[in-house]
Design a protein around this motif. Structure first.
Motif, PDB file in Angstrom:
ATOM      1  N   ASP A 104       7.984   6.928   0.894  1.00  9.02           N
ATOM      2  CA  ASP A 104       7.624   6.188   1.374  1.00  9.02           C
ATOM      3  C   ASP A 104       6.462   7.073   1.827  1.00  9.02           C
ATOM      4  O   ASP A 104       5.430   6.908   3.011  1.00  9.02           O
TER       5      ASP A 104
ATOM      6  N   PRO B 151       1.884   7.354   1.538  1.00  4.50           N
ATOM      7  CA  PRO B 151       1.168   6.739   1.202  1.00  4.50           C
ATOM      8  C   PRO B 151       0.137   7.208   0.291  1.00  4.50           C
ATOM      9  O   PRO B 151       0.099   8.220  -0.422  1.00  4.50           O
TER      10      PRO B 151
ATOM     11  N   GLN C 228      -3.145   1.477  -1.179  1.00  2.00           N
ATOM     12  CA  GLN C 228      -3.276   0.356   0.757  1.00  2.00           C
ATOM     13  C   GLN C 228      -2.279   1.467   1.360  1.00  2.00           C
ATOM     14  O   GLN C 228      -0.941   1.544   1.490  1.00  2.00           O
ATOM     15  N   LYS C 229      -3.180   2.336   2.139  1.00  2.00           N
ATOM     16  CA  LYS C 229      -1.965   3.264   3.061  1.00  2.00           C
ATOM     17  C   LYS C 229      -1.055   2.755   3.982  1.00  2.00           C
ATOM     18  O   LYS C 229      -0.039   3.302   4.505  1.00  2.00           O
ATOM     19  N   ASN C 230      -2.141   1.782   4.429  1.00  2.00           N
ATOM     20  CA  ASN C 230      -0.568   1.060   5.805  1.00  2.00           C
ATOM     21  C   ASN C 230       0.768   0.429   5.116  1.00  2.00           C
ATOM     22  O   ASN C 230       1.679  -0.029   6.073  1.00  2.00           O
ATOM     23  N   THR C 231       0.652   0.268   3.684  1.00  2.00           N
ATOM     24  CA  THR C 231       1.695  -1.068   2.841  1.00  2.00           C
ATOM     25  C   THR C 231       2.284   0.923   1.640  1.00  2.00           C
ATOM     26  O   THR C 231       3.154   0.315   1.261  1.00  2.00           O
ATOM     27  N   ASN C 232       1.477   2.118   1.691  1.00  2.00           N
ATOM     28  CA  ASN C 232       1.487   2.944   0.666  1.00  2.00           C
ATOM     29  C   ASN C 232       1.993   2.243  -0.585  1.00  2.00           C
ATOM     30  O   ASN C 232       2.745   2.352  -1.303  1.00  2.00           O
ATOM     31  N   ASP C 233       1.082   1.342  -1.365  1.00  2.00           N
ATOM     32  CA  ASP C 233       1.386   0.280  -2.285  1.00  2.00           C
ATOM     33  C   ASP C 233       0.171   0.800  -3.258  1.00  2.00           C
ATOM     34  O   ASP C 233      -1.293   1.365  -2.691  1.00  2.00           O
TER      35      ASP C 233
END
Length: 276
Positions: free
Chosen positions: A191, A193, A229-234
């Protein structure tokens, strides 16, 4: 009546606010509990299998920090063959001024290939034959022939931090099973980023082999991380193992051709000794 209605409505709103706050607190507590449980399971798994030791000894030495016109990461796939993203190192000029890890510069470039980002997202790759460097064995492109456990673990390393930093090692899992769709998207398992500067780091697949009743980890290159992608931690990954082998073969053939032409020119321009 109107006053009572307003007060009842206000009370309901406050009650809903308290309920929402309680739910958010419960979610945070559950997330913390889940994270702790994952960490405890990971520690127990590490004690049984020695995964972290294998990563430090066999994978980490091949992953390097790169600093040129911009900062990123890179890695070796064969001795002397370095890989990164083309948006990190986008030209031979950038390669010439690049620092590897701390204060090491590239001395000589034998050949290089760039697929710049503006050509399209696939594969956004830089491959360079540098230095004749044999200090790095490289990350294998394929697993060995030995029988291995079919379950895989995926992780990437951040060479911009040291091993004591929690951001150094990050385990991820593939979000979509559609391997024909690019890029491949992997979700963080803790969880957290993705960190700045991981562009060009390898995504590594790990499998375990039981040899002489002892677990032995093997690794292969699953792809190159080129975006987070920080908003989804991908993290977004390009699978490039086959392309790397082809690019290397082409560059080696070009190097051999250039050597042959150079030798031919030297022979042709060398004066023949005169006999007396």
């Amino acid at each position: 009546t109107a006053y009572l209605s307003i007060m009842m409505s206000f009370a309901q709103d406050k009650t809903m606010d308290h309920i929402e706050e309680a739910l958010q607190a419960a979610r945070r507590e559950q997330a913390a509990h889940d994270r702790l449980q994952r960490e405890q399971l990971a520690l127990a798994f590490e004690e049984r299998t020695g995964l972290l030791k294998a990563i430090k000894e066999n994978a980490a030495p091949n992953v390097v920090r790169l600093d040129a016109l911009c900062s990123g990461s890179g890695f070796y796939v064969f001795p002397g063959w370095m890989v990164s993203n083309a948006h990190v190192i986008d030209s031979s000029e950038a390669l010439e001024i690049m620092r590897v890890s701390k204060d090491t510069f590239i001395d000589t470039i034998q050949s290089c290939f760039f697929r710049p980002k503006h050509w399209g997202n696939y594969p956004d790759i830089m491959v360079a034959h540098v230095n004749g460097d044999n200090d790095h064995n490289g990350i294998p492109l394929h697993f060995p022939e030995n029988r291995s456990h079919p379950t895989s673990l995926f992780f990437y390393l951040n060479p911009r931090t040291d091993e004591a930093n929690s951001n150094w090692l990050r385990f991820v899992s593939l979000k979509s099973q559609n391997t024909q769709q690019f890029p491949h998207v992997y979700a963080s398992q803790d969880d957290m980023p993705p960190e700045p500067g991981i562009s060009g780091t390898p995504l590594i697949e790990a499998r375990i082999i039981i040899a002489n009743h002892q677990p032995c980890w093997t690794f292969r290159l699953a792809g190159v991380v080129f975006a987070g992608q920080k908003n989804t931690n991908d993290v977004h990954v390009m699978p490039v193992a086959e392309e790397l082998q082809q690019i290397r073969d082409i560059l080696v053939a070009e190097e051999n051709q250039l050597r042959a032409e150079t030798l031919e020119h030297v022979v042709a321009t060398t004066p023949t000794p005169t006999s007396f």
